[in-house]
Design a protein around this motif. Structure first.
Motif, PDB file in Angstrom:
ATOM      1  N   ALA A  81       0.840  -1.205   0.000  1.00  0.00           N
ATOM      2  CA  ALA A  81       0.000   0.000   0.000  1.00  0.00           C
ATOM      3  C   ALA A  81       0.871   1.250   0.000  1.00  0.00           C
ATOM      4  CB  ALA A  81      -0.940  -0.013   1.204  1.00  0.00           C
ATOM      5  N   LEU A  84       2.248   1.763  -3.406  1.00  0.00           N
ATOM      6  CA  LEU A  84       1.216   2.227  -4.336  1.00  0.00           C
ATOM      7  C   LEU A  84       1.038   3.741  -4.258  1.00  0.00           C
ATOM      8  CD1 LEU A  84      -1.113   1.587  -6.318  1.00  0.00           C
ATOM      9  CD2 LEU A  84      -2.570   1.252  -4.331  1.00  0.00           C
ATOM     10  N   ALA A 103      -5.432   1.322  -7.364  1.00  0.00           N
ATOM     11  CA  ALA A 103      -5.881   1.060  -5.994  1.00  0.00           C
ATOM     12  C   ALA A 103      -6.922  -0.055  -5.978  1.00  0.00           C
ATOM     13  CB  ALA A 103      -6.448   2.336  -5.375  1.00  0.00           C
ATOM     14  N   LEU A 155      -9.785   7.430  -2.114  1.00  0.00           N
ATOM     15  CA  LEU A 155      -9.039   6.163  -2.230  1.00  0.00           C
ATOM     16  C   LEU A 155      -7.595   6.330  -1.767  1.00  0.00           C
ATOM     17  CD1 LEU A 155     -10.137   4.282  -5.457  1.00  0.00           C
ATOM     18  CD2 LEU A 155     -10.227   3.508  -3.112  1.00  0.00           C
ATOM     19  N   LYS A 156      -7.013   7.488  -2.041  1.00  0.00           N
ATOM     20  CA  LYS A 156      -5.636   7.733  -1.583  1.00  0.00           C
ATOM     21  C   LYS A 156      -5.573   7.631  -0.066  1.00  0.00           C
ATOM     22  CE  LYS A 156      -2.139  11.295  -1.185  1.00  0.00           C
ATOM     23  NZ  LYS A 156      -1.835  12.708  -1.329  1.00  0.00           N
ATOM     24  N   ILE A 159      -6.014   3.972   1.087  1.00  0.00           N
ATOM     25  CA  ILE A 159      -4.772   3.207   0.915  1.00  0.00           C
ATOM     26  C   ILE A 159      -3.726   3.672   1.929  1.00  0.00           C
ATOM     27  CG2 ILE A 159      -2.888   2.669  -0.686  1.00  0.00           C
ATOM     28  CD1 ILE A 159      -5.501   1.299  -1.415  1.00  0.00           C
TER      29      ILE A 159
END
Length: 167
Positions: A81, A84, A103, A155-156, A159
């Protein structure tokens, strides 16, 4: 029927430990056995106690090793993660969509460990229209850009929460 290799190894470990402990208990029983009935019952009880103790120790050891295995797996997911999150910019609708798809791919890969998180991310992606183009169902490309921006940042942070959950 699909049997996990861990189950097979657990059964083999248990059989080996029980064999060793049973053999030791038998030898001790023979060395200190007296010919009367009471002495034999004591030695049988002693052998059973040692065997049950061995089963308990092996079972406990396997539970601990399974827990350690799950911790190592979660640490690996956290590192993935964190990786990413690096290298994405959020300046264009395409880069935001790319991050969202990356993601989603990451969460789908780990959906057996993070099922609720994966389901929430799918809902977020569907609601934001991450797979639609700006000239699709939205009236303006600016509206699409704002939706992508909101969803990609959500989503950032999701994660980012996974990456920091171990610390």
């Amino acid at each position: 029927m699909d049997v996990s290799p861990h189950i097979i190894m657990d059964a083999l470990d248990l059989a080996v430990v029980l064999g060793i402990i049973g053999s030791v208990a038998s030898v001790i029983g023979l060395l200190i056995a007296a010919p009367n009935r009471h002495s034999r019952l004591v030695h049988v009880a002693y052998g059973i106690f040692i065997s049950v103790l061995a089963v308990g120790v092996v079972t406990y050891q396997h539970k601990v090793s399974d827990a350690e295995r799950r911790i190592v797996e979660m640490k690996r997911i956290e590192r993935e993660a964190a990786t990413l999150l690096s290298g994405f910019d959020f300046t264009t609708s395409g880069s935001m969509a790319g991050f969202m798809l990356a993601a989603m791919s990451f969460l789908e890969k780990h959906k057996d460990r993070l099922p609720d998180t994966y389901n929430r991310a799918v809902t977020l992606c569907n609601n934001s229209g991450c797979l639609r183009t700006a000239n699709g169902e939205y009236s303006t490309s600016m509206e699409h850009f704002r939706n992508m921006q909101d969803a990609s940042y959500a989503l950032k942070y999701l994660i980012q929460g996974i990456a920091q959950s171990g610390g």
